[in-house]
Structures are given as C-alpha cells and as structure tokens.
Motif scaffolding. Structure first.
Motif, PDB file in Angstrom:
ATOM      1  N   ARG A   1       0.890  -1.118  -0.068  1.00 23.39           N
ATOM      2  CA  ARG A   1      -0.199  -0.056  -0.128  1.00 23.39           C
ATOM      3  C   ARG A   1       0.863   1.123  -0.011  1.00 23.39           C
ATOM      4  NH1 ARG A   1      -5.242   1.342  -1.110  1.00 23.39           N
ATOM      5  NH2 ARG A   1      -6.119   3.028   0.206  1.00 23.39           N
ATOM      6  N   PHE A   2       1.968   1.138   0.597  1.00 22.08           N
ATOM      7  CA  PHE A   2       2.850   2.206   0.919  1.00 22.08           C
ATOM      8  C   PHE A   2       3.538   2.549  -0.460  1.00 22.08           C
ATOM      9  CE2 PHE A   2       7.424   3.874   1.785  1.00 22.08           C
ATOM     10  CZ  PHE A   2       6.840   5.210   2.098  1.00 22.08           C
ATOM     11  N   GLN A   3       3.674   1.460  -1.154  1.00 23.59           N
ATOM     12  CA  GLN A   3       4.762   1.325  -2.490  1.00 23.59           C
ATOM     13  C   GLN A   3       3.576   2.067  -3.490  1.00 23.59           C
ATOM     14  OE1 GLN A   3       6.967  -2.134  -4.153  1.00 23.59           O
ATOM     15  NE2 GLN A   3       5.116  -2.197  -5.374  1.00 23.59           N
ATOM     16  N   ASP A   4       2.332   1.745  -3.123  1.00 26.70           N
ATOM     17  CA  ASP A   4       1.171   2.358  -4.193  1.00 26.70           C
ATOM     18  C   ASP A   4       1.315   3.949  -3.943  1.00 26.70           C
ATOM     19  OD1 ASP A   4       0.654   0.109  -5.537  1.00 26.70           O
ATOM     20  OD2 ASP A   4      -1.248  -0.331  -4.216  1.00 26.70           O
ATOM     21  N   LEU A   5       1.520   4.161  -2.786  1.00 19.05           N
ATOM     22  CA  LEU A   5       1.576   5.745  -2.283  1.00 19.05           C
ATOM     23  C   LEU A   5       2.708   6.395  -2.999  1.00 19.05           C
ATOM     24  CD1 LEU A   5      -0.336   7.633  -0.540  1.00 19.05           C
ATOM     25  CD2 LEU A   5       1.532   7.008   1.221  1.00 19.05           C
ATOM     26  N   CYS A   6       3.762   5.817  -3.073  1.00 23.37           N
ATOM     27  CA  CYS A   6       4.931   6.275  -3.484  1.00 23.37           C
ATOM     28  C   CYS A   6       4.779   6.433  -5.057  1.00 23.37           C
ATOM     29  CB  CYS A   6       6.114   5.278  -3.449  1.00 23.37           C
ATOM     30  SG  CYS A   6       6.601   5.390  -1.563  1.00 23.37           S
ATOM     31  N   ALA A   7       4.103   5.395  -5.776  1.00 22.24           N
ATOM     32  CA  ALA A   7       3.943   5.540  -7.215  1.00 22.24           C
ATOM     33  C   ALA A   7       3.037   6.914  -7.474  1.00 22.24           C
ATOM     34  CB  ALA A   7       3.239   4.466  -7.632  1.00 22.24           C
ATOM     35  N   ALA A   8       1.972   6.864  -6.416  1.00 17.51           N
ATOM     36  CA  ALA A   8       1.067   8.176  -6.679  1.00 17.51           C
ATOM     37  C   ALA A   8       1.713   9.522  -6.544  1.00 17.51           C
ATOM     38  CB  ALA A   8       0.131   8.250  -5.730  1.00 17.51           C
ATOM     39  N   LEU A   9       2.847   9.467  -5.561  1.00 15.97           N
ATOM     40  CA  LEU A   9       3.541  10.802  -5.410  1.00 15.97           C
ATOM     41  C   LEU A   9       4.391  11.146  -6.627  1.00 15.97           C
ATOM     42  CD1 LEU A   9       4.742  13.002  -3.705  1.00 15.97           C
ATOM     43  CD2 LEU A   9       6.733  11.598  -2.928  1.00 15.97           C
ATOM     44  N   MET A  10       5.015  10.068  -7.290  1.00 15.91           N
ATOM     45  CA  MET A  10       5.687  10.252  -8.483  1.00 15.91           C
ATOM     46  C   MET A  10       4.825  10.650  -9.523  1.00 15.91           C
ATOM     47  SD  MET A  10       8.846   9.450  -7.482  1.00 15.91           S
ATOM     48  CE  MET A  10       9.401   9.620  -9.370  1.00 15.91           C
ATOM     49  N   ARG A  11       3.597  10.500  -9.769  1.00 15.06           N
ATOM     50  CA  ARG A  11       2.427  11.005 -10.722  1.00 15.06           C
ATOM     51  C   ARG A  11       2.198  12.360 -10.411  1.00 15.06           C
ATOM     52  NH1 ARG A  11       0.568   5.272 -10.433  1.00 15.06           N
ATOM     53  NH2 ARG A  11      -0.991   5.798  -8.633  1.00 15.06           N
ATOM     54  N   GLY A  12       2.077  12.570  -9.131  1.00 11.34           N
ATOM     55  CA  GLY A  12       1.719  14.010  -8.642  1.00 11.34           C
ATOM     56  C   GLY A  12       2.896  14.794  -9.093  1.00 11.34           C
ATOM     57  N   MET A  13       4.311  14.336  -9.018  1.00 11.10           N
ATOM     58  CA  MET A  13       5.243  15.156  -9.426  1.00 11.10           C
ATOM     59  C   MET A  13       5.437  15.144 -10.868  1.00 11.10           C
ATOM     60  SD  MET A  13       7.472  13.909  -6.369  1.00 11.10           S
ATOM     61  CE  MET A  13       9.259  14.895  -6.862  1.00 11.10           C
ATOM     62  N   ASN A  14       4.329  14.906 -11.742  1.00 13.76           N
ATOM     63  CA  ASN A  14       4.510  14.728 -13.223  1.00 13.76           C
ATOM     64  C   ASN A  14       5.505  13.882 -13.728  1.00 13.76           C
ATOM     65  OD1 ASN A  14       2.468  16.918 -13.389  1.00 13.76           O
ATOM     66  ND2 ASN A  14       4.096  18.378 -12.774  1.00 13.76           N
ATOM     67  N   TYR A  15       5.521  12.761 -13.132  1.00 18.05           N
ATOM     68  CA  TYR A  15       6.297  11.793 -13.778  1.00 18.05           C
ATOM     69  C   TYR A  15       5.262  10.669 -14.152  1.00 18.05           C
ATOM     70  CZ  TYR A  15      10.754  13.646 -11.999  1.00 18.05           C
ATOM     71  OH  TYR A  15      11.713  14.288 -11.676  1.00 18.05           O
ATOM     72  N   TYR A  16       5.670   9.877 -15.262  1.00 16.89           N
ATOM     73  CA  TYR A  16       4.933   8.726 -15.860  1.00 16.89           C
ATOM     74  C   TYR A  16       5.455   7.652 -15.322  1.00 16.89           C
ATOM     75  CZ  TYR A  16       3.202  12.387 -18.869  1.00 16.89           C
ATOM     76  OH  TYR A  16       2.802  13.513 -19.508  1.00 16.89           O
ATOM     77  N   VAL A  17       4.600   6.798 -14.522  1.00 12.50           N
ATOM     78  CA  VAL A  17       4.809   5.594 -13.899  1.00 12.50           C
ATOM     79  C   VAL A  17       4.672   4.380 -14.763  1.00 12.50           C
ATOM     80  CG1 VAL A  17       4.449   4.022 -11.897  1.00 12.50           C
ATOM     81  CG2 VAL A  17       4.544   6.431 -11.559  1.00 12.50           C
ATOM     82  N   ARG A  18       5.849   3.776 -15.122  1.00 15.37           N
ATOM     83  CA  ARG A  18       5.521   3.001 -16.351  1.00 15.37           C
ATOM     84  C   ARG A  18       5.315   1.288 -15.420  1.00 15.37           C
ATOM     85  NH1 ARG A  18       7.870   1.658 -21.264  1.00 15.37           N
ATOM     86  NH2 ARG A  18       7.285   3.968 -21.851  1.00 15.37           N
ATOM     87  N   ASP A  19       5.972   1.191 -14.292  1.00 19.05           N
ATOM     88  CA  ASP A  19       5.863   0.001 -13.885  1.00 19.05           C
ATOM     89  C   ASP A  19       6.005  -0.006 -12.395  1.00 19.05           C
ATOM     90  OD1 ASP A  19       5.971  -2.935 -14.144  1.00 19.05           O
ATOM     91  OD2 ASP A  19       7.836  -2.954 -13.041  1.00 19.05           O
ATOM     92  N   ILE A  20       5.055  -0.733 -11.418  1.00 27.19           N
ATOM     93  CA  ILE A  20       5.055  -1.007 -10.274  1.00 27.19           C
ATOM     94  C   ILE A  20       5.340  -2.549  -9.754  1.00 27.19           C
ATOM     95  CG2 ILE A  20       4.104  -0.553  -7.880  1.00 27.19           C
ATOM     96  CD1 ILE A  20       2.186   1.203  -9.251  1.00 27.19           C
ATOM     97  N   ALA A  21       6.267  -2.625  -9.146  1.00 30.23           N
ATOM     98  CA  ALA A  21       6.595  -3.998  -8.947  1.00 30.23           C
ATOM     99  C   ALA A  21       5.619  -4.858  -8.113  1.00 30.23           C
ATOM    100  CB  ALA A  21       8.069  -4.310  -8.020  1.00 30.23           C
ATOM    101  N   SER A  22       5.397  -6.366  -8.481  1.00 30.26           N
ATOM    102  CA  SER A  22       4.522  -7.060  -7.794  1.00 30.26           C
ATOM    103  C   SER A  22       5.001  -7.492  -6.559  1.00 30.26           C
ATOM    104  CB  SER A  22       3.992  -8.304  -8.715  1.00 30.26           C
ATOM    105  OG  SER A  22       3.240  -7.498  -9.905  1.00 30.26           O
ATOM    106  N   PRO A  23       4.402  -8.224  -5.732  1.00 30.57           N
ATOM    107  CA  PRO A  23       4.888  -8.976  -4.469  1.00 30.57           C
ATOM    108  C   PRO A  23       5.995 -10.048  -5.073  1.00 30.57           C
ATOM    109  CG  PRO A  23       2.814  -8.859  -4.162  1.00 30.57           C
ATOM    110  CD  PRO A  23       2.845  -8.254  -5.429  1.00 30.57           C
ATOM    111  N   GLY A  24       6.999 -10.265  -4.535  1.00 32.16           N
ATOM    112  CA  GLY A  24       8.171 -11.058  -4.721  1.00 32.16           C
ATOM    113  C   GLY A  24       9.251 -10.286  -5.224  1.00 32.16           C
ATOM    114  N   PRO A  25      10.598 -10.917  -5.607  1.00 31.28           N
ATOM    115  CA  PRO A  25      11.724 -10.282  -5.951  1.00 31.28           C
ATOM    116  C   PRO A  25      11.643  -9.300  -7.182  1.00 31.28           C
ATOM    117  CG  PRO A  25      11.958 -12.860  -5.878  1.00 31.28           C
ATOM    118  CD  PRO A  25      10.589 -12.408  -5.687  1.00 31.28           C
ATOM    119  N   ASP A  26      12.146  -8.147  -6.945  1.00 26.85           N
ATOM    120  CA  ASP A  26      12.079  -7.238  -8.038  1.00 26.85           C
ATOM    121  C   ASP A  26      13.307  -6.566  -8.537  1.00 26.85           C
ATOM    122  OD1 ASP A  26      13.187  -5.493  -5.876  1.00 26.85           O
ATOM    123  OD2 ASP A  26      11.183  -4.741  -4.925  1.00 26.85           O
ATOM    124  N   GLY A  27      14.196  -7.324  -8.255  1.00 33.21           N
ATOM    125  CA  GLY A  27      15.757  -6.728  -8.877  1.00 33.21           C
ATOM    126  C   GLY A  27      16.033  -5.589  -8.179  1.00 33.21           C
TER     127      GLY A  27
END
Length: 305
Positions: free
Chosen positions: A166-192
């Motif tokens: 949920r916090f990860q989604d919040l971070c992605a929302a912040l990036m969008r609010g700062m006018n960045y285009y979010v291409r990918d949000i990692a799913s549960p599990g290893p994310d590299g």
C-alpha cells in the motif's frame, strides 16, 4: 565554562541548545512533538516542578518558553522551523563544535544585531528577561506550531500503519503527482532492486529514467542498500530511495558524494512532497492519503483535549 541555569531564562536557553544537540544526533531534523519528548527525557531533572505545569489551553510552560528562546538560534541561522518540524542548519552543526557557552553567546550576538537592524529599543537581555511574562498571544503562536507538529505526526502514523505494498502504491502516486509517468510498479516477490520505474514522458524517450527503491520497515535503511541501488543505475538514470524509517548515519554523505545520482526520501521529506503536490494528484491518488481529512481529524482531537 558551564551555562548557569539558575534563572528560567537561562534554563530555557539551555534547553534550546539541547534541542540543537538532539537534532544533530537525529539526522538534523525532528517533529517538534518528538523533540520536546526527547528534551524532557534528557533534562527533566533540570526543570523545576513549577515549569512542568501548564498554561490555560494545555501547553507546558517550559516547552513554550524554550520555543520562545529558540528564536535566538533561528535568527542566528542555526535552526529552521516549518510544518511542525525543526531542522538544524549546516551553520548549526558547525557551531555546535564550539561548545554550549560559545553557541549561546554567538546566537545572542547575532540576534542582538538582528534586533538593532530593525531599530528595536529593548536590549536583548531585557527582552529575554521578559520571557516569564509570556502572554496568551505568544502562547497562541506556539499552539499553531504544536498543532502543525501534531498534524504531521498523525499523517506519519497513518503512513506507518500501511501495508508495504500500500505504501509502494502511495510512492507511485507521489511520482505521478510530481508529473512523472509511472511505467511499472513491482508485484509482490523479488523485484531486482526496483519497485517503481518512471519517466519524464509517456513513451520513456527522454532522460532521465527514474528507478525507485521503496522500504517500508521499522529499521533505518543503510549504505549497503544504497550501494545496491547505485549498482543498477546506468547513464541517464536517477535512483530514488524512499525509506519510511529514515536512513542510518552516513547515508546522506554517501548519496551526496556518489558518482551516480541518488536521492534519499525519508518520512519528513515524503510528507512534505505529498503536501506540495497534493493539488496535482488525481482524486484516486488523493484517496490513498487524504491529507486534509487527516489534518482536520487531528485538529478536532486537539480541540477535544
């Protein structure tokens, strides 16, 4: 030379100096409410019982007076205040090396010069001696500052209660609010090592590319984790490390001196960015952290108290 704490004025300046030291030991910034708790924890034995009582409205006397006297260090450039957070400046860090008496005397001199520039009639010592006469107007100023700190603390508690993704989604929302285009949000599990991938344009054709690592834990993030993020950055990348628990000592110097572009975002910075970009968020993203409703809930709680 030790600082005399026989007078309330001397005690209040000493406590304000203690605040600088505590800030220095805590990455240079703290919520006012937490800072007051730490000051009391360290110096409760020095505070007379009469100063532990409260003014009408519920504000503790020693805390109000300490906040009033801390203006010395604000005007001297050692301390910054805003949004319920106190921040130690670079000048503040440097002057602490000179010891308590030197810090206070230097602060008083700079403050005296400040008053003189504005053609104040009272001398500084006389003004400080009047601190025991703190009136309701002075108290109301610090009520606002305390309320800002309480509101900020409520927001941070709300964030800490979130599940990691949920916090990860919040971070992605912040990036969008700062006018960045979010291409990918990692799913549960290893994310590299990358939790969020964002670009400055919709197709990702323009640099920089933003690689975001998110940590939502109780333990502060350290340099090994920063090295891991730096290791996956290539030319044209910016690494953003968001840690809700903050960063261990030395992390900011590591990021500042690294050849790769690293940005560190702790809880205070995150909430500040969320506030600044709140109006730019979609209604869906706002619902992840409804800033105003949390703020006013806190305000109601303060009024109820």
């Amino acid at each position: 030379m030790s600082v005399k704490k026989s007078s309330n004025q001397g005690l209040s300046v000493h406590l304000a100096y203690t605040a600088l030291k505590i800030l220095n030991d805590n990455d240079g910034k703290m919520l006012l409410s937490r800072l007051l708790e730490e000051i009391y924890k360290q110096k409760s034995g020095d505070i007379p019982e009469a100063e532990k009582s409260v003014y009408e409205g519920g504000r503790v006397k020693w805390a109000i007076k300490m906040q009033f006297l801390s203006d010395i260090f604000v005007k001297a450039g050692f301390l910054r205040k805003g949004g319920g957070i106190w921040r130690l400046t670079a000048d503040g860090r440097n002057v602490l090396l000179e010891g308590e008496q030197a810090v206070i005397e230097k602060g008083k001199k700079i403050y005296a010069d400040f008053l003189k520039e504005r053609q104040k009639v009272k001398k500084l010592d006389s003004a400080l001696a009047d601190e025991d006469k703190t009136d309701s107007e002075d108290e109301s100023i610090f009520d606002v500052e305390q309320h800002e700190s309480n509101a900020m603390e409520s927001i941070q508690k709300h964030i800490r209660s979130m599940l990691p993704y949920r916090f990860q989604d919040l971070c992605a929302a912040l990036m969008r609010g700062m006018n960045y285009y979010v291409r990918d949000i990692a799913s549960p599990g290893p994310d590299g090592g990358i939790d969020i991938l964002a670009y400055t344009d919709q197709l990702g054709g323009k640099p920089p590319r933003i690689k975001v690592q998110v940590k939502h834990e109780s333990k502060k993030s350290g340099q090994p984790e920063l090295r891991q993020l730096a290791g996956i950055l290539t030319d044209g990348d910016i690494g953003v490390f968001i840690s809700s628990a903050g960063f261990a000592s030395g992390c900011r110097d590591f990021a500042r001196n690294n050849l790769k572009h690293l940005e560190l975002i702790d809880m205070d910075i995150f909430v500040d960015l969320w506030q600044k970009n709140y109006d730019n968020l979609s209604e869906e993203d706002k619902s992840l952290l409804p800033l105003r409703s949390i703020y006013f809930l806190d305000k109601k709680r303060v009024q109820d108290e």
